[in-house]
Design an enzyme around this catalytic site. Sequence first.
Site, short mmCIF file in Angstrom:
data_model
loop_
_atom_site.label_atom_id
_atom_site.label_comp_id
_atom_site.label_asym_id
_atom_site.label_seq_id
_atom_site.Cartn_x
_atom_site.Cartn_y
_atom_site.Cartn_z
N GLU C 54 0.81 -1.22 0.00
CA GLU C 54 0.00 0.00 0.00
C GLU C 54 0.85 1.27 0.00
OE1 GLU C 54 -0.48 -2.66 1.82
OE2 GLU C 54 -2.44 -3.33 1.12
N HIS C 123 -9.92 -5.34 9.24
CA HIS C 123 -10.54 -4.95 7.97
C HIS C 123 -11.57 -3.84 8.15
CE1 HIS C 123 -8.85 -8.52 6.07
NE2 HIS C 123 -9.33 -8.13 4.91
C1 LIG Z 1 -2.08 -4.79 4.28
C2 LIG Z 1 -3.06 -5.60 3.54
N1 LIG Z 1 -3.26 -5.36 2.24
C3 LIG Z 1 -4.16 -6.06 1.55
C4 LIG Z 1 -4.90 -7.04 2.14
C5 LIG Z 1 -5.95 -7.82 1.35
N2 LIG Z 1 -5.47 -9.16 1.15
C6 LIG Z 1 -5.75 -10.16 1.98
S1 LIG Z 1 -4.94 -11.56 1.62
C7 LIG Z 1 -4.21 -10.85 0.30
C8 LIG Z 1 -3.24 -11.62 -0.52
C9 LIG Z 1 -2.08 -12.05 0.30
O1 LIG Z 1 -1.17 -12.71 -0.52
P1 LIG Z 1 -0.06 -13.63 0.14
O2 LIG Z 1 0.71 -12.84 1.14
O3 LIG Z 1 0.69 -14.24 -0.97
O4 LIG Z 1 -0.86 -14.71 0.95
P2 LIG Z 1 -1.89 -15.77 0.38
O5 LIG Z 1 -3.23 -15.13 0.45
O6 LIG Z 1 -1.49 -16.10 -1.00
O7 LIG Z 1 -1.80 -16.92 1.30
C10 LIG Z 1 -4.59 -9.53 0.17
C11 LIG Z 1 -4.15 -8.62 -0.89
C12 LIG Z 1 -4.68 -7.24 3.52
N3 LIG Z 1 -5.39 -8.14 4.19
N4 LIG Z 1 -3.75 -6.53 4.19
#
Ligand SMILES: Cc1ncc(C[n+]2csc(CCOP(=O)(O)OP(=O)(O)O)c2C)c(N)n1
Lengths: 334, 334, 323, 323
Positions: C54, C123
Amino acid sequence: MTAFLSPDPAVLDPAPLDPAPLDPVAALERMMLIRAYEETLIDLHGRGRAAGTCTAVGQEAPAVGVVSALTADDLILTNHRSAGHLLARGADPGRMLAEVMGKRDGYCGGKSGSLHISAKELGVVLTSTIVGGELALATGVGLSRTMLKQPGIVACFFGDGAACEGRFHESLNLAAVWNLPILYVCENNQWQAFVHRQETMAADGIAGQAAALGVASAVVDGNDPLAVHDAARTAIAAIRRTAKPFLLEAKTYRLRGHFEPDDQSYVDKAELVHWRGRDPIPRLRDRLERDGRLTAADAARIEARVRATMEAATAFADASPYPGADALTTDVYA
Amino acid sequence: MTAFLSPDPAVLDPAPLDPAPLDPVAALERMMLIRAYEETLIDLHGRGRAAGTCTAVGQEAPAVGVVSALTADDLILTNHRSAGHLLARGADPGRMLAEVMGKRDGYCGGKSGSLHISAKELGVVLTSTIVGGELALATGVGLSRTMLKQPGIVACFFGDGAACEGRFHESLNLAAVWNLPILYVCENNQWQAFVHRQETMAADGIAGQAAALGVASAVVDGNDPLAVHDAARTAIAAIRRTAKPFLLEAKTYRLRGHFEPDDQSYVDKAELVHWRGRDPIPRLRDRLERDGRLTAADAARIEARVRATMEAATAFADASPYPGADALTTDVYA
Amino acid sequence: MTTMTVNDAISAALAEEMRRDPTVLIFGEGVATKRRDLLEEFGAARVRNTPLAEGIIAGTAAGAAATGLRPVIDLLFAPFLCYAMDEIVNSAGKLRYLSGGQFQFPMVVLAMTGAGWGVGAQHNHNNESWFVHSPGLKIVMPSTPADFKGLMKTAIRDDNPVLVFADIALGYTPGEVPEDAEAIPLGKAALRREGTDVTLVSYAKTVGTCLQAADALAADGIDAEVIDLRSLKPLDEAAILRSVAKTGRLVVVHEASRLCGVGAEVAALVAEKAFASLRAPVLRLTGPDAPAPASFPLEQAFVPQPDAVVAAVQSLMLDVVAA
Amino acid sequence: MTTMTVNDAISAALAEEMRRDPTVLIFGEGVATKRRDLLEEFGAARVRNTPLAEGIIAGTAAGAAATGLRPVIDLLFAPFLCYAMDEIVNSAGKLRYLSGGQFQFPMVVLAMTGAGWGVGAQHNHNNESWFVHSPGLKIVMPSTPADFKGLMKTAIRDDNPVLVFADIALGYTPGEVPEDAEAIPLGKAALRREGTDVTLVSYAKTVGTCLQAADALAADGIDAEVIDLRSLKPLDEAAILRSVAKTGRLVVVHEASRLCGVGAEVAALVAEKAFASLRAPVLRLTGPDAPAPASFPLEQAFVPQPDAVVAAVQSLMLDVVAA
Ligand SMILES: Cc1ncc(C[n+]2csc(CCOP(=O)(O)OP(=O)(O)O)c2C)c(N)n1
Ligand SMILES: Cc1ncc(C[n+]2csc(CCOP(=O)(O)OP(=O)(O)O)c2C)c(N)n1
Ligand SMILES: [Mg+2]
Ligand SMILES: [Mg+2]
């Protein structure tokens, strides 16, 4: 030139209790329990009885492989796909379901829901729903291990997406400089919500980035719990020996969508099919059957046990009451 | 597997104007002007006529070497030690002093003071006093170059300390993935305010970290403006050719304290003496004199010119009025 | 008139502005995946997915805004703004000023707030007042699809950084949107219901709460005026003061917690500038000073409900003014 | 009694608490360099320099606090908190609640605010109200060396995250500190001057402004009461209400900007709970809705001055209450 010594190098238990090598049949059963738990959740959500949630279907191997390499003294921090880590650590699926359903008997009294479950009694300090939050706090947990002369190490699970956040860089850098006993486990499942990993990094993976910060690292097949377990044991031994952090990158794949429900319309079908063919559960089961270590009858018994566990868990969560209105403002301040 | 293409690869001017090779005598004069400017500031502060400030005494070579390799279309973002970058770009020392003294004729009307000077007419988009701020905005400036089909590249100056901030990781990663035309210039001066670089990173430097993120990089002697200039020209040519970012790490040293006044009591004396012996200004002057390219008379003439420039600049800044009280609330909103 | 949801209204505003102005672009985590129609119409350069970070998303927006583009960024959920505070507050909000007006920062930050999804406090956090407190930023938080469309268009055209908060509970709410909806100016509240006895000031989801309360109060013979702020900064002080001058009573309602919230600002404004008209204490109904719980019944209890508004107004009508 | 500066008072509190409790440690950028005496007494494990990365400093503090330590972190200037918002707000502030009380976060965050150094808006931003608005945090912002010492000690012993803001202009101000200074409870305002005509509420540097104004007003026959909040959360509501019940008039003074600031909260509190006692509008004197300029005369103009307080009070004394 001034020599700067890292203050107070970690004092770790000289001969830590090493967990037994992983029993592959037990690993299979644990993975099946995790899968069944998440399928139960999806079903409950479909019937409007639980909020939407993130599952880690297809990623059971890193959970079981790493957690089974930890001792009771070790602490865990994890992310929004934490059910497998908790269940691998021995969490009660009933209390987990109760938490997701916002019930009083959940691990956090219903306040967390699915996304922030912690369980002090299991050494699970944090499920962070802020991607990167687990990386930010892990260094502090490592520091307290070191300064309080606790024998445990810290296992910090995070995704390939979290590795794009600046906290990844800051966390590894500090852990390297302060010699913190942290096992970073990157579950590189190729997805970051609705974005494919290839859209988010020019680098081929995460391990090389750790190395550039002075953190030792290894890459492992994240769909093979036994390979993960061995790699984790080696990494943990290195952490205890060197009092330095280590990063293990488990290459795996998120077989379902980001957050239930999710039609995966944005997913490349060929890629999905490829990885479905590497689903860690049938893969291990086939191997054990081929090796004669598991009969069809064994498998059926395990399946029945898992099903019974989940039925009991669902009944427990169903029966648990919602928290009272007063809970709205308790636990804010100590 | 889905092939993700980086959207709209940078369209850069195919045959950009290449600046002339650096005239070493001109480089010497520019470095001396920067030094004289900062010494003037220190003196003004000592006499209570300007606020305290960050100087970059000893780090004039990266400023002159890199900025002289830029064309008029290129844009600059820099950090709290920006005076050299601005002066190398041709900033008026009088308007700079006026800014530091909070006067109306300063580049920012006195609102910035020493720590946030920008100068649109010179293509200096930002001096960020938030360490890392320049890294955070540089990608956007690179993006606008690309999308608006502007020929310029972006030079982003930052310190070894900024490389510890997560934004370093995020900025380089995005620039690599989006093919942004950015020359990252890390002035690794061994210090991060009151903390030595060796206390803050296990890695030996910054360039290796860039490489791990897929950003090409090079290391250069940051106390030699000619070497820096050559390295910058090579890097910029690569950026124009590949439409990809590049990181140049200039190894140098902060010869004075973090923020004037500063007694440097925390600095290892031997290290300081070592680097004083590598002061880029006497080093280049000696070399030019040895090579017969500069006579003592030439040097004296340059010195006189620089002194006259700074006297005029001081008089200009002194004469400039303070902004009126109404300026307190102008320029907040467009 | 067309009927569309808040989410569609935001998309429609984006599409219209991107059509009108080639310097408008949008990026964020999953933006190109989720906004397929924009991607198809405007291409991969103007509709971009980003790495999960972000801070650099917001910083990239600020740098692009300073040098000729008009970026819109989607930061998803309001708590994630925590990772971008420096870029939003210290850069986008302050650098126009610090540069003496040389650079400006025309950019829009989208984020979702509010209860209803059971996802808990990482959230769900109504942190809009942080940005109202910070200089150089504008903040918009509408309650209807028409306002989302009109204000989103204005936000994109504005030469300042504008934060647009969308209450997730409103996302799928349909409403009438005029075909030729033009940009709605920032800083103008909407009078949702005229009344003479008490002024209810709110924004976002709790405007509906106030309207429900007003209906219930009408049955009781109490005539409530309902003001929807829509824009939190600039704040339509005149509309608030005009109403309180008429009714003499004020209740401010929002989901964000009480201390230093927008309700505090509205109450303080009235206590200064409409003091002479006030006939009763100024009340605030807000979320508690607690993180948002995930558990459904607790999450519901977190948000001010119509009956609490009714009770608050009834208590005010009984209140006798001491001189 | 000893005379010491605010900076020394903070150091003394740190040393005493570190002596008392071996789990207290301090880290931050330059902490070990600048606090040599602490480093010498407590060693390199408990007094640490860090890499330049506020987010991980705060995150490390939160993780350490959850697992048995009591970290104090120095984040230098308040605008730098922008890099640590997630760790402070989303982790330290919310995780006790989200864990159902399983983990707690006893940590202290130090930061400097305020004008006086000519360093401009990226070093000078009074953003304390953000944290007052956020759940799970406590905020302290004293004005005297004795209070800094006593409140710093309490903050370190508190089982919640506490932010301690130090106005840089106060840093070198000497004051009397009792030898056996004990911890001062959070949430208790200090009555700095008794009076009957008007209540001046303030905190940090502008408490002095109010005291100067009160002296000037006394010459005019107006008797002002001055309340120093010291702790912004918990807020001593009782002390404020008690005073306004007596004086009927309130002016709130702070350097932070007006919208959704602490002054808004105090004004709103009084407009609700002391409405019947109010005899005049509630006024706020605050910094402008602008970033802090570097230029010395502008920086001075940014901060509310005693004559403005005097003028505000005089206007209130003339004000006639309309019923
Ligand atoms: C700071 C933040 N940005 C965005 C999100 C929304 N979000 C939740 S899970 C996710 C993807 C996370 O990817 P990764 O770290 O690869 O974990 P995965 O979900 O693949 O296990 C996102 C963008 C969040 N929860 N927190
Ligand atoms: C975000 C942030 N943290 C801390 C500071 C205080 N500070 C100013 S300069 C500096 C050191 C920066 O080190 P480096 O990036 O190496 O640049 P250098 O000063 O050596 O040129 C620090 C810590 C700051 N200005 N911004
Ligand atoms: Mg992933
Ligand atoms: Mg440096």
